[in-house]
Enzyme design. Structure first.
Site, mmCIF file in Angstrom:
data_model
loop_
_atom_site.group_PDB
_atom_site.id
_atom_site.type_symbol
_atom_site.label_atom_id
_atom_site.label_comp_id
_atom_site.label_asym_id
_atom_site.label_seq_id
_atom_site.Cartn_x
_atom_site.Cartn_y
_atom_site.Cartn_z
ATOM 1 N N ASN A 173 -63.503 16.818 -64.610
ATOM 2 C CA ASN A 173 -62.645 16.116 -63.413
ATOM 3 C C ASN A 173 -62.154 17.869 -63.200
ATOM 4 O O ASN A 173 -62.286 18.893 -63.762
ATOM 5 C CB ASN A 173 -61.868 15.343 -63.849
ATOM 6 N N THR A 174 -61.697 18.404 -62.000
ATOM 7 C CA THR A 174 -60.468 18.854 -61.384
ATOM 8 C C THR A 174 -59.190 18.220 -60.591
ATOM 9 O O THR A 174 -59.207 17.393 -59.941
ATOM 10 C CB THR A 174 -61.610 19.946 -60.157
ATOM 11 N N HIS A 175 -58.788 18.772 -61.454
ATOM 12 C CA HIS A 175 -56.941 18.658 -61.318
ATOM 13 C C HIS A 175 -56.254 19.698 -60.404
ATOM 14 O O HIS A 175 -55.901 20.775 -61.091
ATOM 15 C CB HIS A 175 -56.328 17.917 -62.339
HETATM 16 C C1 GRF Z 1 -58.543 18.426 -55.120
HETATM 17 O O1 GRF Z 1 -57.377 19.538 -54.998
HETATM 18 C C2 GRF Z 1 -58.999 17.963 -55.969
HETATM 19 O O2 GRF Z 1 -58.030 18.440 -56.813
HETATM 20 C C3 GRF Z 1 -57.658 16.940 -55.515
HETATM 21 O O3 GRF Z 1 -57.975 16.821 -54.210
HETATM 22 C C4 GRF Z 1 -58.022 17.031 -53.829
HETATM 23 C C5 GRF Z 1 -59.904 16.670 -53.219
HETATM 24 O O4 GRF Z 1 -60.473 18.614 -52.443
HETATM 25 N N1 GRF Z 1 -57.836 15.406 -56.795
HETATM 26 P P1 GRF Z 1 -62.357 17.843 -52.193
HETATM 27 O O5 GRF Z 1 -61.675 16.476 -51.584
HETATM 28 O O6 GRF Z 1 -62.432 18.480 -53.048
HETATM 29 O O7 GRF Z 1 -61.805 18.988 -50.698
#
Ligand code: GRF
Length: 203
Positions: A109-111
């Site tokens: 996951n990216t946060h």
């Molecule tokens: C990203 O910053 C992610 O970490 C957060 O929402 C954003 C999603 O951006 N949960 P995208 O949909 O990839 O443009």
């Protein structure tokens, strides 16, 4: 490696992965996106997938009698594409025990904050409100908590006086996209081991 990417919104992180794979080639990158899933229909992330000619699926909580049924349906829809790695890129739902049973240990996951600070759905807003001078983004393995899994990589972003949430989030996303592309490629090419809270990726 086969990647399934889960999105909920604009999908710019997904787009960064697709662009990287297009430019270096799936062989050299070590992975390719085989499908994109979302928790709701009509999001830009799904349109990006369709433009790339990729299979998509949506799994909406409201279409299932219980959360557990949704979790199982999401797991099955994801499993149908035989992923080696599942990437939650702006996916705004907390996956449940069924999904984790099948993909735990290969679900990243990216946060948009420096975990463990500012977990949850409003990490950018919370960091800004707190008055931090630096924030950033975190790519981590998903465990049964919310944004609590073992950290793989982080990127730092300075907070500016004039920042509001969207300006700061956009600046974070520039770092986040590069971090995610780098991490997913390394995990796919070099493999990794998770030892408790530590993630070992060969240098
Ligand atoms: C990203 O910053 C992610 O970490 C957060 O929402 C954003 C999603 O951006 N949960 P995208 O949909 O990839 O443009």
């Amino acid at each position: 490696a086969r990647l399934v990417v889960l999105v909920s919104g604009s999908g710019t992180n997904l787009q960064a992965l697709l662009d990287e794979i297009d430019s270096v080639g799936a062989e050299r990158y070590g992975a390719r996106v085989v499908a994109v899933g979302a928790d709701r229909a009509g999001v830009a992330g799904l349109e990006r997938a369709e433009r790339a000619g990729l299979p998509t699926f949506t799994c909406q909580v409201k279409d299932h009698p219980t959360r557990a049924d949704w979790d199982r349906a999401l797991a099955e829809a994801t499993a149908a594409h035989r992923p080696d790695l599942v990437v939650s890129a702006g996916f705004m739902k907390i996956v449940g025990p069924e999904f984790l049973a099948r993909f735990g240990g290969r679900l990243v996951n990216t946060h948009p904050a420096l975990l463990p600070s500012f977990p949850g759905a409003h990490g950018v807003r919370d960091a800004l409100a707190y008055g931090v001078k630096v924030t950033g983004c975190t790519v981590h393995f998903v465990d049964d908590g919310v944004d609590t899994g073992p950290i793989i990589a982080q990127g730092v972003v300075e907070v500016r006086e004039e920042d509001d949430e969207s300006a700061l989030h956009e600046r974070i996303k520039e770092v986040e996209r590069r971090l995610l592309v780098d991490v997913v490629g390394r995990l796919a090419r070099d493999g990794y081991r998770i030892e408790g809270r530590k993630v070992r990726v060969p240098a």
